[in-house]
Enzyme design. Structure first.
Site, short mmCIF file in Angstrom:
data_model
loop_
_atom_site.label_atom_id
_atom_site.label_comp_id
_atom_site.label_asym_id
_atom_site.label_seq_id
_atom_site.Cartn_x
_atom_site.Cartn_y
_atom_site.Cartn_z
N CYS A 277 125.01 -4.96 52.07
CA CYS A 277 125.43 -4.23 50.86
C CYS A 277 126.28 -5.06 49.91
O CYS A 277 125.86 -5.38 48.81
CB CYS A 277 126.20 -2.98 51.27
SG CYS A 277 125.17 -1.81 52.15
N1 NAD Z 1 123.67 -0.66 56.26
C1 NAD Z 1 124.60 -0.09 55.51
O1 NAD Z 1 125.78 -0.11 55.85
C2 NAD Z 1 124.24 0.64 54.23
C3 NAD Z 1 125.19 1.51 53.68
C4 NAD Z 1 124.85 2.18 52.53
C5 NAD Z 1 123.62 1.95 51.91
N2 NAD Z 1 122.74 1.08 52.44
C6 NAD Z 1 121.45 0.90 51.76
O2 NAD Z 1 120.47 1.68 52.44
C7 NAD Z 1 119.21 1.02 52.40
C8 NAD Z 1 118.69 0.80 53.82
O3 NAD Z 1 119.59 -0.09 54.49
P1 NAD Z 1 119.63 -0.21 56.07
O4 NAD Z 1 120.90 -0.91 56.37
O5 NAD Z 1 119.35 1.09 56.72
O6 NAD Z 1 118.41 -1.20 56.31
P2 NAD Z 1 117.74 -1.51 57.72
O7 NAD Z 1 117.06 -2.82 57.57
O8 NAD Z 1 118.71 -1.30 58.83
O9 NAD Z 1 116.63 -0.37 57.87
C9 NAD Z 1 115.58 -0.23 56.99
C10 NAD Z 1 114.35 0.17 57.79
O10 NAD Z 1 113.29 0.43 56.86
C11 NAD Z 1 112.09 -0.04 57.45
N3 NAD Z 1 111.10 -0.22 56.38
C12 NAD Z 1 110.97 -1.24 55.52
N4 NAD Z 1 109.98 -0.98 54.65
C13 NAD Z 1 109.47 0.23 54.99
C14 NAD Z 1 108.45 1.04 54.46
N5 NAD Z 1 107.74 0.67 53.38
N6 NAD Z 1 108.19 2.20 55.05
C15 NAD Z 1 108.92 2.60 56.13
N7 NAD Z 1 109.91 1.88 56.67
C16 NAD Z 1 110.18 0.71 56.09
C17 NAD Z 1 112.48 -1.30 58.18
O11 NAD Z 1 111.56 -1.61 59.20
C18 NAD Z 1 113.86 -0.91 58.74
O12 NAD Z 1 113.76 -0.36 60.03
C19 NAD Z 1 119.42 -0.26 51.61
O13 NAD Z 1 119.14 -0.01 50.26
C20 NAD Z 1 120.91 -0.51 51.76
O14 NAD Z 1 121.44 -1.26 50.69
C21 NAD Z 1 123.01 0.43 53.61
#
Ligand code: NAD
Length: 440
Positions: A277
């Site tokens: 992030c």
């Molecule tokens: N990790 C954090 O602390 C956090 C906090 C707030 C917001 N975010 C935001 O949330 C979003 C997700 O982050 P995250 O940390 O959960 O990522 P992550 O990589 O942990 O998880 C994302 C998942 O989405 C899957 N994926 C990718 N493309 C896909 C598709 N087309 N269809 C279905 N699944 C798909 C991946 O395989 C993965 O398992 C990002 O935009 C991030 O910036 C993250």
């Protein structure tokens, strides 16, 4: 179907929790969300393109510290949660929430391809009366400019038979105090009805919901939160560099300033910025602003300062060794922690990896300990975590603290290591001979 019919039916299904929900992306964000929805009584399907992740979650192995295996087993047993790679599982769901990654390209421009792919799957299966929410952090305008046309091309009338909103996720994985349900949600819908339905959904899960006037306000609110953090960490990092030049410990200064009960928030220096992030999101804003003919100066300055920190830490180690008549080449360096922050095993964008790579390039013999990260790749080398024992501590020419995991015994580290370079001030307050500990 009129807007009124569709929204009334959906509101009733959300209120009595008979609405069926699909959560796309089952990572740090999507899995805890799916779990909260299932706990609230909704029937939830998680969809993820990563077959290995799906297989692991199916047998109860969670990718995030916030969701223990027992919880996954219990929810699967209750029939309220299942996970699949098959997008056909979207069919028949009343609510679809998109939580896929939003990384950067090498050029540091947004890589919106995951959101576009997931949203295309959802739009391709659109049926009247659905609520679709995007949670991925993204550039201002994504919901309106990217998602709305995808759905309209499939015949959806946004605000009439399709309800579309942006609601940023704000979780902090591994945070023992604030879990998802404790953090208020922001919801900005394309129309007022979209906002109202999105807010109604999240009111089933969290303590507070702030409705805002458009998706772009919600998109910007999330970016402002993360730019705020990024800029303040950069300030703390630069402050630490200045304090070192003046022979003062930055931690002592910041803690003293933090006694002011208003107008100040403490941020602490470290070896750089990591995670999915803080290191990434500000560029989603600066990219969009560049398209609007404006350079986001704070974003760039903060990046410049934060990006230089790993090298600064390598320099600190080299200088500390030099003062002890040792050189970096051939020195045995034991790194404590490689995750990007304390208490988690997430190494995405971790500055620790850059520090270790910098040390290796200069000929140091690098090893690491991290109770959350069994192995890492540094340059072309795979390293396996070593235990923190009296022997490993004493054998190192320098122990460098890169992640201030609560699991390490910093008093023991300071007592046994011949030299400690502490980039997190984790040893602050621990009694140790001053000549053996160098702090940022
Ligand atoms: N990790 C954090 O602390 C956090 C906090 C707030 C917001 N975010 C935001 O949330 C979003 C997700 O982050 P995250 O940390 O959960 O990522 P992550 O990589 O942990 O998880 C994302 C998942 O989405 C899957 N994926 C990718 N493309 C896909 C598709 N087309 N269809 C279905 N699944 C798909 C991946 O395989 C993965 O398992 C990002 O935009 C991030 O910036 C993250």
């Amino acid at each position: 179907m009129s807007s009124n019919d569709a929204s009334v039916r959906l509101a009733a299904a959300i209120n009595d929790r008979t609405a069926r929900v699909a959560v796309i992306g089952q990572g740090y964000v999507g899995l805890p969300l799916a779990v909260e929805l299932a706990r609230a009584g909704f029937r939830v399907v998680g969809i993820d393109t990563d077959a290995d992740r799906v297989a692991a979650i199916t047998i109860g192995q969670s990718p995030t510290p916030d969701i223990p295996s027992d919880t996954l087993h219990a929810l699967a047993h209750s029939g309220r949660y299942r996970i699949t790679t098959d997008f056909a599982a979207i069919d028949g769901n009343d609510v679809v929430i998109i939580c896929v990654p939003t990384p950067l390209r090498k050029s540091k421009d947004p890589d919106i391809s995951f959101v576009a792919a997931a949203a295309s799957e959802v739009a391709g299966r659109f049926h009247p009366g659905q609520l679709v929410v995007l949670e991925s952090t993204t550039y201002p305008g994504t919901t309106q400019e990217l998602l709305v046309p995808l759905f309209e091309a499939r015949g959806a009338r946004v605000g009439v038979d399709l309800f579309l909103a942006f609601s940023p996720e704000r979780i902090d994985p591994g945070n023992p105090k604030y879990k998802m349900k404790d953090i208020p949600k922001i919801v900005g819908g394309v129309t007022e009805t979209c906002t109202r339905l999105g807010a109604l959904l999240y009111r089933q899960l969290v303590a507070g919901v702030r409705e805002v006037s458009s998706p772009m306000v919600a998109e910007l609110a999330k970016l402002y939160e993360n730019v705020f953090r990024n800029v303040n960490i950069a300030l703390a990092n630069e402050f630490a560099i200045m304090c070192r030049r003046l022979g003062v410990n930055s931690r002592e200064v910041i803690d003293a300033a933090a006694t002011k009960p208003f107008g100040f928030l403490p941020f602490y220096p470290g070896p750089g910025i990591g995670g999915h992030c803080i290191a990434v999101d500000p560029f989603y804003l600066s990219w969009k602003m560049r398209l609007n003919g404006y350079e986001a100066r704070f974003v760039h300055l903060a990046d410049e300062i934060n990006a230089a920190m790993p090298h600064y830490v390598v320099q600190l180690i080299a200088e500390a060794l030099n003062e002890r008549e040792r050189c970096l080449k051939g020195a045995r360096i034991l790194a404590l922690g490689v995750a990007y922050k304390r208490g988690v095993g997430d190494t995405r964008e971790s500055p620790a990896l850059e520090v270790l790579h910098g040390l290796q390039e200069r000929g140091a013999l690098v090893s690491y300990a991290d109770p959350y990260v069994p192995s890492i790749v540094v340059g072309d080398t795979q390293l396996k975590a070593v235990p923190v024992s009296d022997e490993t501590l004493a054998a190192a020419d320098c122990v460098v603290v890169l992640t201030d995991h609560p699991d390490f015994d910093y008093a023991r580290v300071s007592e046994l290591a011949t030299l400690v370079v502490d980039s997190r001030n984790a040893t602050w307050g621990v009694s140790a001979p001053a000549e053996r500990v160098v702090r940022l």
